[in-house]
Design an enzyme around this catalytic site. Structure first.
Site, PDB file in Angstrom:
ATOM      1  N   CYS A  14       3.502  14.712  44.132  1.00 44.17           N
ATOM      2  CA  CYS A  14       3.019  13.592  44.942  1.00 44.17           C
ATOM      3  C   CYS A  14       1.594  13.224  44.558  1.00 44.17           C
ATOM      4  O   CYS A  14       0.649  13.409  45.324  1.00 44.17           O
ATOM      5  CB  CYS A  14       3.103  13.954  46.409  1.00 44.17           C
ATOM      6  SG  CYS A  14       4.755  14.473  46.853  1.00 44.17           S
ATOM      7  N   PRO A  65      -9.877  31.495  17.161  1.00 41.66           N
ATOM      8  CA  PRO A  65      -8.986  30.342  17.262  1.00 41.66           C
ATOM      9  C   PRO A  65      -8.011  30.501  18.425  1.00 41.66           C
ATOM     10  O   PRO A  65      -7.579  31.606  18.732  1.00 41.66           O
ATOM     11  CB  PRO A  65      -8.229  30.381  15.928  1.00 41.66           C
ATOM     12  CG  PRO A  65      -8.177  31.831  15.581  1.00 41.66           C
ATOM     13  CD  PRO A  65      -9.493  32.408  16.066  1.00 41.66           C
TER      14      PRO A  65
HETATM   15  C1  LIG Z   1     -11.692  28.145  24.514  1.00 39.54           C
HETATM   16  C2  LIG Z   1     -12.468  29.003  23.603  1.00 39.54           C
HETATM   17  C3  LIG Z   1     -11.993  29.287  22.317  1.00 39.54           C
HETATM   18  C4  LIG Z   1     -10.727  28.715  21.749  1.00 39.54           C
HETATM   19  O1  LIG Z   1     -10.800  27.342  21.555  1.00 39.54           O
HETATM   20  P1  LIG Z   1      -9.633  26.572  20.766  1.00 39.54           P
HETATM   21  O2  LIG Z   1     -10.073  25.161  20.779  1.00 39.54           O
HETATM   22  O3  LIG Z   1      -8.378  26.775  21.547  1.00 39.54           O
HETATM   23  O4  LIG Z   1      -9.551  27.150  19.411  1.00 39.54           O
HETATM   24  C5  LIG Z   1     -12.736  30.142  21.532  1.00 39.54           C
HETATM   25  N1  LIG Z   1     -13.896  30.693  21.981  1.00 39.54           N
HETATM   26  C6  LIG Z   1     -14.379  30.439  23.216  1.00 39.54           C
HETATM   27  C7  LIG Z   1     -15.635  31.060  23.649  1.00 39.54           C
HETATM   28  C8  LIG Z   1     -13.696  29.574  24.062  1.00 39.54           C
HETATM   29  O5  LIG Z   1     -14.196  29.321  25.270  1.00 39.54           O
END
Ligand SMILES: *Cc1c(COP(=O)(O)O)cnc(C)c1O
Length: 418
Positions: free
Chosen positions: A342, A274
């Site tokens: 800008c 997460p």
């Molecule tokens: C960006 C990402 C996450 C986290 O995503 P959230 O939407 O911020 O929870 C987890 N795993 C991978 C591989 C990601 O690229």
């Protein structure tokens, strides 16, 4: 969001009035609540307490060392997508055995860096990457633990820029082809296959797509085990959404329960990555009104934060709630809140109903803790803003404001131009 509340007409972060922080550090700045960060992490972690699991916070949502450290202290790992994020995770004291490395384009030097510790596993996104990791591990006389990131082809029903689990997206390995890839992986001498991973997108506000993905992943795990390929880890990525405006995402408990319902008896250690759901509503961006322009076709509130500080509105057209730090005026107007850059795309809000504000007043851009500072840049040669952490009645500068010298650090005028 109970840690960003009005006491009377004053907006506080925990027990500290935000106006007073602005007086000391200037504006704009990012502001995080320790209590919210810890509560969000604990709520997510405990939602999975019935099973073996590891919460690897996704560093790209907010990679400040102090923020990473907070989750490491609570037993979390880190999901990194670059050598730089791996460096940050190590500096924050993350145990290498709790770091997973995702991303479609890992460079050889980044792979070597991760193999040195070594980390828990690479989430591998192509067969060429698999071969590259095998060769590098061989050269270093080590074995690389990997899971394959499969693309379950489910529609996360979110913004196209943050959708990652559809066949047309660049991420992961086609689910149908993945059994072949696993077979290839199991023949490579310096690869140890330990898991399967997926991540279908970000800011999902419904459990449906997660459940679909986990059903497909579960089938794959069964197939792989039938072929004699050992799968110990199931990494379900991140993506759970938050409330920016009217969204009603599931609570982590509900999300966890839906996943766990599908997974009884699967006998894997679950990994979750997460990002947004932990930090998004734990942070705000505080900005000062510079000027107002009223009475034309449109009203404008010109503030000292801009798209280089918080790009989400410009990039995704996303909504960020905005509220005054001191509630002074009952009269409301409809205005665009714009920055000094800008570009006409430089706005934080459009056609927003807001209390009438005067120059010098402060506005809080809410829900800015995820993909805020980490996506900021120096565009228009604007020094990046500081990050402040509040713990009860104290605040800590966890990243200082950049100065003009920081802007030109590493730049040189060649002699022949002197
Ligand atoms: C960006 C990402 C996450 C986290 O995503 P959230 O939407 O911020 O929870 C987890 N795993 C991978 C591989 C990601 O690229």
């Amino acid at each position: 969001m109970h840690d960003f509340q009005y006491h009377g007409e004053e907006l506080y972060c925990e027990e500290f009035p935000i106006q007073a922080i602005a007086k000391e550090v200037g504006t704009p700045f990012y502001l995080y609540s320790l209590n919210t960060l810890e509560n969000h992490f604990r709520a997510f972690d405990s939602a999975f307490s019935k099973v073996e699991h590891l919460i690897c916070f996704s560093a790209k949502a907010n990679s400040n060392l102090a923020i990473l450290r907070i989750f490491v202290r609570l037993g979390g790992g880190v999901d990194v997508v670059s050598g730089g994020e791996l460096f940050r995770a190590m500096k924050a004291g993350a145990p290498p055995g709790k770091i997973v490395y995702s991303g479609v384009g890992k460079r050889p030097d980044e792979i070597e860096y991760a193999l040195e510790f070594p980390i828990l596993m690479f989430n591998v996104e192509s067969s060429q990457e698999l071969v590259a990791i095998d060769q590098l591990a061989g050269r270093m006389g080590t074995k690389a633990a990997v899971s394959l990131r499969v693309n379950p082809d489910v529609d996360p029903r979110t913004h196209p820029y943050v959708s990652t689990g559809l066949k047309k997206n660049k991420f992961g390995i086609n689910l149908q082809k993945s059994v072949d890839e696993y077979q290839l992986a199991s023949t490579l001498p310096n690869i140890k296959v330990i898991g399967v991973s997926c991540h279908i997108g970000s800011q999902l506000t419904d459990v449906g797509p997660f459940v679909e993905a986990v059903q497909r992943i579960k089938e794959l795990v069964r197939k792989l085990r039938a072929e004699g390929i050992q799968i110990q880890y199931m990494d379900l990525g991140g993506g759970l959404g938050i409330t920016y405006d009217q969204e009603t995402p599931p609570h982590p408990k509900e999300y966890a329960q839906s996943l766990l319902n599908e997974l009884s008896g699967i006998d894997c250690t679950l990994i979750l990555e997460p990002g947004r759901v932990i930090v998004g509503n734990a942070g705000i961006l505080v900005t000062q009104v510079l000027y107002t322009k009223e009475g034309g076709e449109k009203n404008f509130i010109i503030v000292d934060a801009a798209m280089n500080d918080l790009i989400r509105p410009s990039l995704y057209g996303s909504y960020q709630r905005i509220q005054p730090v001191q509630r002074k005026n009952q009269i409301e107007i409809v205005a665009d809140v714009v920055g000094p850059i800008c570009e006409s795309g430089d706005f934080l809000a459009r056609d927003r109903q807001l209390p009438k504000v005067e120059p010098g007043e402060l506005l809080a851009v809410m829900s800015a803790g995820a993909y805020g500072f980490t996506m900021s840049s120096n565009y228009n040669s604007r020094p990046r803003v500081p990050e402040i952490l509040v713990a009860k009645d104290r605040f800590y500068i966890i990243r200082q404001r950049e100065d003009y010298d920081d802007l030109i650090k590493g730049e040189f005028i060649p002699d022949f131009l002197a």
